[in-house]
Write a protein that holds these residues in place. Structure first.
Motif, PDB file in Angstrom:
ATOM      1  N   SER A 344       0.823  -1.210   0.000  1.00  0.00           N
ATOM      2  CA  SER A 344       0.000   0.000   0.000  1.00  0.00           C
ATOM      3  C   SER A 344       0.861   1.266   0.000  1.00  0.00           C
ATOM      4  O   SER A 344       0.332   2.378  -0.023  1.00  0.00           O
ATOM      5  CB  SER A 344      -0.930   0.017   1.219  1.00  0.00           C
ATOM      6  OG  SER A 344      -0.187   0.126   2.427  1.00  0.00           O
ATOM      7  N   SER A 362      -0.207   7.035 -13.385  1.00  0.00           N
ATOM      8  CA  SER A 362      -1.402   6.190 -13.343  1.00  0.00           C
ATOM      9  C   SER A 362      -1.628   5.672 -11.923  1.00  0.00           C
ATOM     10  O   SER A 362      -2.272   6.331 -11.117  1.00  0.00           O
ATOM     11  CB  SER A 362      -1.279   5.030 -14.334  1.00  0.00           C
ATOM     12  OG  SER A 362      -2.464   4.254 -14.349  1.00  0.00           O
ATOM     13  N   ALA A 363      -1.080   4.518 -11.609  1.00  0.00           N
ATOM     14  CA  ALA A 363      -1.236   3.959 -10.266  1.00  0.00           C
ATOM     15  C   ALA A 363      -0.495   4.819  -9.249  1.00  0.00           C
ATOM     16  O   ALA A 363       0.543   5.417  -9.548  1.00  0.00           O
ATOM     17  CB  ALA A 363      -0.705   2.531 -10.235  1.00  0.00           C
ATOM     18  N   LYS A 364      -1.042   4.875  -8.041  1.00  0.00           N
ATOM     19  CA  LYS A 364      -0.445   5.689  -6.986  1.00  0.00           C
ATOM     20  C   LYS A 364       0.270   4.839  -5.946  1.00  0.00           C
ATOM     21  O   LYS A 364       1.121   5.350  -5.220  1.00  0.00           O
ATOM     22  CB  LYS A 364      -1.529   6.515  -6.293  1.00  0.00           C
ATOM     23  CG  LYS A 364      -2.286   7.454  -7.223  1.00  0.00           C
ATOM     24  CD  LYS A 364      -1.362   8.465  -7.871  1.00  0.00           C
ATOM     25  CE  LYS A 364      -2.129   9.406  -8.789  1.00  0.00           C
ATOM     26  NZ  LYS A 364      -1.225  10.373  -9.465  1.00  0.00           N
ATOM     27  N   THR A 365      -0.097   3.565  -5.859  1.00  0.00           N
ATOM     28  CA  THR A 365       0.516   2.680  -4.859  1.00  0.00           C
ATOM     29  C   THR A 365       1.200   1.513  -5.556  1.00  0.00           C
ATOM     30  O   THR A 365       0.944   1.227  -6.737  1.00  0.00           O
ATOM     31  CB  THR A 365      -0.536   2.139  -3.877  1.00  0.00           C
ATOM     32  OG1 THR A 365      -1.455   1.290  -4.589  1.00  0.00           O
ATOM     33  CG2 THR A 365      -1.291   3.277  -3.209  1.00  0.00           C
ATOM     34  N   ASN A 367       0.695  -1.617  -4.895  1.00  0.00           N
ATOM     35  CA  ASN A 367      -0.354  -2.593  -5.197  1.00  0.00           C
ATOM     36  C   ASN A 367      -1.029  -2.269  -6.525  1.00  0.00           C
ATOM     37  O   ASN A 367      -1.204  -3.142  -7.380  1.00  0.00           O
ATOM     38  CB  ASN A 367      -1.394  -2.599  -4.072  1.00  0.00           C
ATOM     39  CG  ASN A 367      -2.648  -3.362  -4.457  1.00  0.00           C
ATOM     40  OD1 ASN A 367      -2.633  -4.549  -4.728  1.00  0.00           O
ATOM     41  ND2 ASN A 367      -3.767  -2.634  -4.505  1.00  0.00           N
ATOM     42  N   GLY A 368      -1.383  -0.989  -6.705  1.00  0.00           N
ATOM     43  CA  GLY A 368      -2.018  -0.587  -7.958  1.00  0.00           C
ATOM     44  C   GLY A 368      -1.108  -0.794  -9.152  1.00  0.00           C
ATOM     45  O   GLY A 368      -1.558  -1.217 -10.220  1.00  0.00           O
ATOM     46  N   TYR A 369       0.177  -0.515  -8.968  1.00  0.00           N
ATOM     47  CA  TYR A 369       1.130  -0.686 -10.077  1.00  0.00           C
ATOM     48  C   TYR A 369       1.260  -2.157 -10.457  1.00  0.00           C
ATOM     49  O   TYR A 369       1.289  -2.501 -11.644  1.00  0.00           O
ATOM     50  CB  TYR A 369       2.488  -0.123  -9.668  1.00  0.00           C
ATOM     51  CG  TYR A 369       3.539  -0.257 -10.747  1.00  0.00           C
ATOM     52  CD1 TYR A 369       3.630   0.673 -11.777  1.00  0.00           C
ATOM     53  CD2 TYR A 369       4.432  -1.338 -10.745  1.00  0.00           C
ATOM     54  CE1 TYR A 369       4.589   0.542 -12.776  1.00  0.00           C
ATOM     55  CE2 TYR A 369       5.386  -1.479 -11.735  1.00  0.00           C
ATOM     56  CZ  TYR A 369       5.463  -0.529 -12.751  1.00  0.00           C
ATOM     57  OH  TYR A 369       6.402  -0.667 -13.732  1.00  0.00           O
ATOM     58  N   LEU A 371      -0.976  -4.625 -10.003  1.00  0.00           N
ATOM     59  CA  LEU A 371      -2.205  -5.069 -10.666  1.00  0.00           C
ATOM     60  C   LEU A 371      -2.268  -4.545 -12.094  1.00  0.00           C
ATOM     61  O   LEU A 371      -2.695  -5.248 -13.019  1.00  0.00           O
ATOM     62  CB  LEU A 371      -3.424  -4.606  -9.877  1.00  0.00           C
ATOM     63  CG  LEU A 371      -3.566  -5.136  -8.446  1.00  0.00           C
ATOM     64  CD1 LEU A 371      -4.856  -4.630  -7.823  1.00  0.00           C
ATOM     65  CD2 LEU A 371      -3.543  -6.664  -8.423  1.00  0.00           C
ATOM     66  N   GLU A 372      -1.850  -3.300 -12.268  1.00  0.00           N
ATOM     67  CA  GLU A 372      -1.866  -2.694 -13.604  1.00  0.00           C
ATOM     68  C   GLU A 372      -0.831  -3.349 -14.506  1.00  0.00           C
ATOM     69  O   GLU A 372      -1.076  -3.583 -15.692  1.00  0.00           O
ATOM     70  CB  GLU A 372      -1.583  -1.194 -13.460  1.00  0.00           C
ATOM     71  CG  GLU A 372      -1.790  -0.385 -14.726  1.00  0.00           C
ATOM     72  CD  GLU A 372      -1.588   1.092 -14.483  1.00  0.00           C
ATOM     73  OE1 GLU A 372      -0.451   1.573 -14.615  1.00  0.00           O
ATOM     74  OE2 GLU A 372      -2.572   1.775 -14.139  1.00  0.00           O
ATOM     75  N   GLN A 400      -6.198  -7.820  -2.940  1.00  0.00           N
ATOM     76  CA  GLN A 400      -5.144  -6.814  -2.973  1.00  0.00           C
ATOM     77  C   GLN A 400      -3.807  -7.453  -2.633  1.00  0.00           C
ATOM     78  O   GLN A 400      -3.741  -8.382  -1.817  1.00  0.00           O
ATOM     79  CB  GLN A 400      -5.419  -5.681  -1.962  1.00  0.00           C
ATOM     80  CG  GLN A 400      -6.603  -4.797  -2.321  1.00  0.00           C
ATOM     81  CD  GLN A 400      -6.773  -3.686  -1.296  1.00  0.00           C
ATOM     82  OE1 GLN A 400      -6.569  -3.894  -0.110  1.00  0.00           O
ATOM     83  NE2 GLN A 400      -7.143  -2.508  -1.770  1.00  0.00           N
TER      84      GLN A 400
END
Length: 410
Positions: A344, A362-365, A367-369, A371-372, A400
């Protein structure tokens, strides 16, 4: 006039030529920001220098007039000396020798000196040029009149224009002004400049990390939660954070009976901020409203996070507390260059902490990076290269990525 006298005159003419050449370089290279600072402090030489630089056409005119006059006179004297010593056949040798002497002693060396010590050279020459401009003003005015009108014929504008400094240029000025300034000071200055490039969703506490008081919970639990809370300000909501009622400052109820009415009566109305708001704008908004907390909303009006004044200030001065931060202890260093990382963590913090260059558009975390990047929810044990650094997914929870292990390759 004897040859010895002519040699002495030639020697001094070369020195004067060097003065004109070196002072020209120094005056053009002097730090205008420091010059303005010294002028405001009442530095006499700085005041004169700044005034000279306000009209560079006249300043350059007097420098070129003096330099050309001296060089031509030196050439004439060198020719006379050569003819006296060896006749007309020595004129070519004298010309070549004088050219070399002027190039080294009246151009290259003085200009190098002026470039390395512009302030000292400029301040000394400013007094001399002020006198020369006063004495030769009619001649300089006439020469500039012809030159300026000639430039206007070619469509060249001579009007002084205000130079706007971009954020990147200002950052570069600060970085170049390192000198004896402490590194921490320069870091804070560059961080202030960079605030405009950072949005509040880069540093916000994400929605799932927001803790607060649910007025529909039992008040026994709420009372214990308030007593144990490490925070002095808490969101107050009904059932979900989307039904936000306000922000409660715990000191307002410290001596009161804690119940639903007391909480709601002492709440301050919440303020909201779009998630693409820059930190500069949000900081000014906090200052205007005398507030320290804002709820971050997306384009649909849903709350996606919480922004605090403390988080913005930490972007400027760095972490000034080691507790209660939503980004604290998210990177745990292990042996042999490996790190256990809470996924996170914001990409900005990860980049600055480990020297990575993950994109922030794009992604900020992390986890987001992930997944992307994978375009799927990975399973435990999945490994891939994160900018040539091996990364392994260690824990997955609620769809997550929770924890990863990164081996930093130097």
């Amino acid at each position: 006039m004897t040859n010895t006298t002519l040699f002495i005159i030639l020697f001094f003419l070369i020195i004067i030529s060097g003065f004109f050449s070196g002072s020209e370089t120094a005056l053009m290279k002097i730090n205008r920001h420091r010059l303005k600072y010294l002028k405001n402090k009442g530095h006499k030489a700085a005041i004169i220098t700044e005034k000279l630089l306000q009209r560079t056409d006249k300043l350059i005119g007097i420098i070129l007039l003096g330099n050309n006059f001296v060089n031509i006179l030196a050439s004439a004297i060198a020719t006379i000396i050569a003819m006296r010593i060896s006749g007309e056949g020595a004129i070519a040798i004298a010309t070549g020798t004088l050219t070399l002497v002027i190039l080294i002693f009246a151009e290259l060396a003085p200009k190098t000196l002026g470039a390395h010590h512009p302030e000292k050279f400029s301040f000394i020459s400013a007094y001399i040029y002020r006198i020369l401009l006063f004495v030769l003003y009619p001649l300089i005015w006439f020469i500039n009149l012809i030159a300026n009108n000639l430039l206007k014929l070619f469509g060249v504008s001579l009007d002084d224009k205000k130079i706007d400094i971009s954020r990147d240029e200002l950052r570069n000025i600060v970085e170049e002004a390192s000198g004896n300034n402490p590194h921490d000071y320069l870091t804070m200055l560059t961080n202030v400049i960079d605030l405009e490039k950072i949005t509040i969703d880069d540093i916000m506490i994400p929605r799932n990390k927001i803790i607060g008081i649910d007025i529909n919970e039992s008040w026994q639990e709420n009372e214990q939660f308030i007593v144990d809370s490490p925070y002095i300000r808490l969101p107050v909501y009904s059932d979900t954070i989307d039904n936000i009622k306000g922000i409660i400052h715990l000191k307002t109820i410290i001596n009161s009976q804690i119940d639903k009415k007391t909480i709601l009566d002492n709440c301050r109305d919440p303020i909201f901020a779009p998630q693409n708001t820059s930190l500069t704008d949000q900081l000014l908004k906090f200052q205007l409203l005398k507030r320290r907390t804002a709820f971050v909303v997306d384009e649909y009006g849903s709350i996606v996070g919480l922004s605090t004044l403390e988080d913005i200030l930490e972007e400027i001065v760095g972490d000034f507390t080691n507790q209660n931060s939503h980004q604290t202890n998210k990177i745990i260093k292990q042996s042999k260059g490996s790190y256990v990382i809470d996924a996170s963590i914001s990409l900005r913090l990860l980049n600055s902490s480990l020297g990575l260059k993950l994109p922030l558009n794009s992604a900020k975390t992390l986890n987001g990076y992930i997944l992307e990047y994978l375009k799927d929810i990975p399973k435990k044990g999945v490994s891939f290269l994160l900018q040539d650094n091996p990364l392994e997914v260690m824990r997955i929870q609620n769809n997550q990525v929770r924890t990863v292990k990164l081996i930093k390759i130097k």
